[in-house]
Write a protein that holds these residues in place. Structure first.
Motif, mmCIF file in Angstrom:
data_model
loop_
_atom_site.group_PDB
_atom_site.id
_atom_site.type_symbol
_atom_site.label_atom_id
_atom_site.label_comp_id
_atom_site.label_asym_id
_atom_site.label_seq_id
_atom_site.Cartn_x
_atom_site.Cartn_y
_atom_site.Cartn_z
ATOM 1 N N TRP A 253 59.484 -18.152 -63.291
ATOM 2 C CA TRP A 253 60.537 -19.132 -63.046
ATOM 3 C C TRP A 253 61.917 -18.496 -63.217
ATOM 4 O O TRP A 253 62.838 -18.753 -62.430
ATOM 5 N N ILE A 254 62.074 -17.662 -64.236
ATOM 6 C CA ILE A 254 63.363 -16.998 -64.459
ATOM 7 C C ILE A 254 63.670 -16.035 -63.319
ATOM 8 O O ILE A 254 64.811 -15.946 -62.844
ATOM 9 N N GLY A 255 62.638 -15.308 -62.849
ATOM 10 C CA GLY A 255 62.837 -14.406 -61.721
ATOM 11 C C GLY A 255 63.280 -15.136 -60.474
ATOM 12 O O GLY A 255 64.190 -14.684 -59.749
ATOM 13 N N LEU A 256 62.667 -16.296 -60.203
ATOM 14 C CA LEU A 256 63.086 -17.103 -59.061
ATOM 15 C C LEU A 256 64.512 -17.605 -59.248
ATOM 16 O O LEU A 256 65.296 -17.683 -58.292
ATOM 17 N N GLY A 257 64.867 -17.947 -60.490
ATOM 18 C CA GLY A 257 66.227 -18.375 -60.762
ATOM 19 C C GLY A 257 67.240 -17.266 -60.525
ATOM 20 O O GLY A 257 68.325 -17.505 -59.982
ATOM 21 N N MET A 258 66.888 -16.043 -60.915
ATOM 22 C CA MET A 258 67.791 -14.914 -60.694
ATOM 23 C C MET A 258 67.984 -14.662 -59.196
ATOM 24 O O MET A 258 69.104 -14.425 -58.735
ATOM 25 N N LEU A 259 66.889 -14.712 -58.435
ATOM 26 C CA LEU A 259 66.996 -14.536 -56.986
ATOM 27 C C LEU A 259 67.851 -15.634 -56.377
ATOM 28 O O LEU A 259 68.719 -15.374 -55.521
ATOM 29 N N SER A 260 67.631 -16.861 -56.815
ATOM 30 C CA SER A 260 68.421 -17.986 -56.305
ATOM 31 C C SER A 260 69.894 -17.822 -56.654
ATOM 32 O O SER A 260 70.780 -18.146 -55.843
ATOM 33 N N LEU A 261 70.180 -17.312 -57.847
ATOM 34 C CA LEU A 261 71.567 -17.103 -58.259
ATOM 35 C C LEU A 261 72.260 -16.060 -57.382
ATOM 36 O O LEU A 261 73.417 -16.229 -56.974
ATOM 37 N N VAL A 262 71.545 -14.988 -57.059
ATOM 38 C CA VAL A 262 72.099 -13.955 -56.178
ATOM 39 C C VAL A 262 72.392 -14.530 -54.795
ATOM 40 O O VAL A 262 73.449 -14.291 -54.205
ATOM 41 N N LEU A 263 71.453 -15.321 -54.259
ATOM 42 C CA LEU A 263 71.641 -15.914 -52.940
ATOM 43 C C LEU A 263 72.786 -16.928 -52.944
ATOM 44 O O LEU A 263 73.523 -17.057 -51.959
ATOM 45 N N THR A 264 72.944 -17.646 -54.056
ATOM 46 C CA THR A 264 74.054 -18.590 -54.176
ATOM 47 C C THR A 264 75.391 -17.862 -54.147
ATOM 48 O O THR A 264 76.339 -18.283 -53.477
ATOM 49 N N ALA A 265 75.461 -16.740 -54.874
ATOM 50 C CA ALA A 265 76.687 -15.937 -54.862
ATOM 51 C C ALA A 265 76.968 -15.386 -53.465
ATOM 52 O O ALA A 265 78.124 -15.336 -53.020
ATOM 53 N N LEU A 266 75.900 -15.008 -52.749
ATOM 54 C CA LEU A 266 76.048 -14.485 -51.390
ATOM 55 C C LEU A 266 76.593 -15.549 -50.446
ATOM 56 O O LEU A 266 77.413 -15.271 -49.571
ATOM 57 N N MET B 199 74.950 -27.830 -54.678
ATOM 58 C CA MET B 199 73.510 -28.028 -54.518
ATOM 59 C C MET B 199 72.732 -26.723 -54.723
ATOM 60 O O MET B 199 71.631 -26.730 -55.288
ATOM 61 N N MET B 200 73.296 -25.613 -54.279
ATOM 62 C CA MET B 200 72.625 -24.330 -54.527
ATOM 63 C C MET B 200 72.610 -24.013 -56.023
ATOM 64 O O MET B 200 71.615 -23.492 -56.552
ATOM 65 N N LEU B 201 73.690 -24.360 -56.718
ATOM 66 C CA LEU B 201 73.703 -24.180 -58.175
ATOM 67 C C LEU B 201 72.682 -25.096 -58.850
ATOM 68 O O LEU B 201 72.015 -24.696 -59.822
ATOM 69 N N LEU B 202 72.541 -26.324 -58.352
ATOM 70 C CA LEU B 202 71.576 -27.257 -58.931
ATOM 71 C C LEU B 202 70.152 -26.732 -58.754
ATOM 72 O O LEU B 202 69.335 -26.782 -59.696
ATOM 73 N N ALA B 203 69.828 -26.238 -57.554
ATOM 74 C CA ALA B 203 68.501 -25.672 -57.334
ATOM 75 C C ALA B 203 68.265 -24.463 -58.231
ATOM 76 O O ALA B 203 67.161 -24.276 -58.767
ATOM 77 N N THR B 204 69.282 -23.641 -58.415
ATOM 78 C CA THR B 204 69.169 -22.473 -59.287
ATOM 79 C C THR B 204 68.925 -22.901 -60.728
ATOM 80 O O THR B 204 68.053 -22.347 -61.423
ATOM 81 N N SER C 13 75.346 -17.651 -44.940
ATOM 82 C CA SER C 13 75.379 -18.672 -45.993
ATOM 83 C C SER C 13 74.343 -19.754 -45.721
ATOM 84 O O SER C 13 73.650 -20.213 -46.640
ATOM 85 N N GLY C 14 74.239 -20.174 -44.457
ATOM 86 C CA GLY C 14 73.250 -21.183 -44.101
ATOM 87 C C GLY C 14 71.835 -20.708 -44.348
ATOM 88 O O GLY C 14 70.982 -21.452 -44.859
ATOM 89 N N LEU C 15 71.550 -19.464 -43.981
ATOM 90 C CA LEU C 15 70.219 -18.892 -44.240
ATOM 91 C C LEU C 15 69.942 -18.865 -45.735
ATOM 92 O O LEU C 15 68.839 -19.245 -46.181
ATOM 93 N N SER C 16 70.919 -18.433 -46.529
ATOM 94 C CA SER C 16 70.726 -18.377 -47.981
ATOM 95 C C SER C 16 70.488 -19.772 -48.555
ATOM 96 O O SER C 16 69.651 -19.962 -49.444
#
Length: 397
Positions: A175-188, A90-95, A22-25
């Motif tokens: 930007w959308i692709g980065l958002g999708m990756l960020s969303l996956v990492l947030t869920a992880l 905060m991870m949701l905000l960045a996403t 989680s910390g790495l993500s």
């Protein structure tokens, strides 16, 4: 998750490895992607006519300003809400900032979201590792903190590899692709944060003692180290491409080396610190980094410049677990004080890095593009950090 004190050599449980993931993500989303993906996007933003060069540069600075705000806001947020909830938010905000940036409505819209992404990164930098490391046995904290901050290095590496690939589909799509990756990492990361504070001192210290001389010196050293990294972060590619007349392709190759170093640096530095201690590792890091930063100023050959790129890349995120571990050494068995001290250190880092970035940019624009001066100043800042650390170590208070 247990809150009992851990023996020095206790094995890392599966739940703590889950927390480390989680910390790495979190560091990958909040720092690695939110900050460093903007660098390769900048030319595309200008070329697409979204913003002119000066406005685009100010938008880059908005992330740094937000990062400083996040570093200052982290402790108050953690005192009012559960740390895990703050980190998830905060991870949701960045996403959300990634998705919002796909539509350049106007300058103010983009500025707000770039600031928000920086704020999220600042909070994550302060809270992520400090919520996990008190649960880790002291002899394993270098390894775990290195794994957490490897996310920063992965973001730097992605800035030179993933972003150019996404740009083939278009700027908004990137930007959308980065958002999708960020969303996956947030869920992880979502369910992996520690649920309870580690044992030790109370959660709040209204009458905490004044920081020691060594701790106050560490704040200054960490800020100076941030200034020492700026020359490579801002000017390495330009130095190779224009200063050495080798072209943008060659500059990109050195940035890839920088990114490889950034991925490996936190884990390597953390493991060294587990063996010889964080204080000794910090002084060794200052020496090696100062030499590596100075290399471009002496017109090096290709091999020396490759080593310089790799080593400074390694220390860009690699210095973080070292300094955080040093905070834990100076404030043993005091998680709340450790978190407050780490917030101050992160604030010092943000302030001096931003000041150095603007100062070096000004010098470069007004002295005819003197690259050597920038690298000399950066090396001097790192050496000054070493001198302060040695002086504080010899002082007795």
């Amino acid at each position: 998750m247990t809150t009992r004190a851990m023996p020095d050599h206790a094995p890392i449980s599966p739940s703590l490895w889950r927390a480390t993931l989680s910390g790495l993500s979190g560091s990958l989303v909040g720092i690695g992607l939110a900050r460093f993906s903007y660098t390769p996007l900048l030319p595309a933003i200008i070329a697409a006519g979204w913003f002119d060069p000066s406005a685009a540069a100010y938008l880059g600075a908005a992330n740094l300003a937000g990062y400083l705000g996040g570093a200052l806001l982290a402790a108050p947020l953690a005192s009012r809400f559960r740390t895990a909830a703050v980190l998830n938010a905060m991870m949701l905000l960045a996403t959300a900032a990634f998705f919002a940036s796909a539509w350049p409505i106007d300058f103010a819209w983009f500025f707000v979201w770039r600031f928000a992404s920086g704020l999220a990164g600042g909070v994550i930098m302060v809270l992520a590792a400090t919520s996990i490391l008190p649960h880790i046995a002291p002899a394993r904290r270098g390894l775990v903190s290195g794994a957490i901050f490897m996310g920063v290095g992965l973001g730097i590496a992605a800035s030179g590899t993933l972003v150019p690939l996404l740009l083939r589909q278009g700027l908004s799509e990137t930007w959308i692709g980065l958002g999708m990756l960020s969303l996956v990492l947030t869920a992880l990361a979502w369910g992996g944060w520690p649920k309870h504070a580690a044992s030790g001192t109370a959660a709040h210290h209204p009458h905490a003692p004044r920081p020691s001389l060594r701790l106050r010196a560490l704040y200054v050293e960490y800020g100076l180290n941030a200034a020492g990294l700026v020359a490579h972060l801002l000017f390495l590619v330009d130095y190779v491409a224009r200063g050495r007349n080798e072209g943008l392709a060659a500059g990109a190759e050195y940035w890839v080396l920088f990114g490889i170093g950034a991925v490996l640096g936190p884990v390597i530095s953390g493991q060294i610190a587990d063996r010889i201690g964080f204080g000794a590792t910090l002084r060794l890091a200052f020496v090696i980094q100062a030499i590596a930063v100075l290399v471009p100023a002496i017109n090096p050959n290709e091999v020396a410049l490759m080593l310089s790129s790799f080593v400074v890349g390694a220390f860009t995120p690699g210095i973080v677990p070292i300094v955080l571990g040093r905070v834990h050494e100076l404030l043993p068995h005091a998680p709340a004080q450790q978190k407050a001290a780490w917030s101050r250190a992160t604030t010092s880092f943000a302030v001096l890095q931003a000041a150095a970035a603007y100062g070096m940019s000004y010098l470069f624009a007004h002295d005819g593009g003197n690259y050597a001066l920038l690298f000399i100043l950066a090396a001097a800042a790192t050496l000054l950090a070493l001198v302060i650390d040695l002086a504080a170590g010899r002082s007795r208070r």
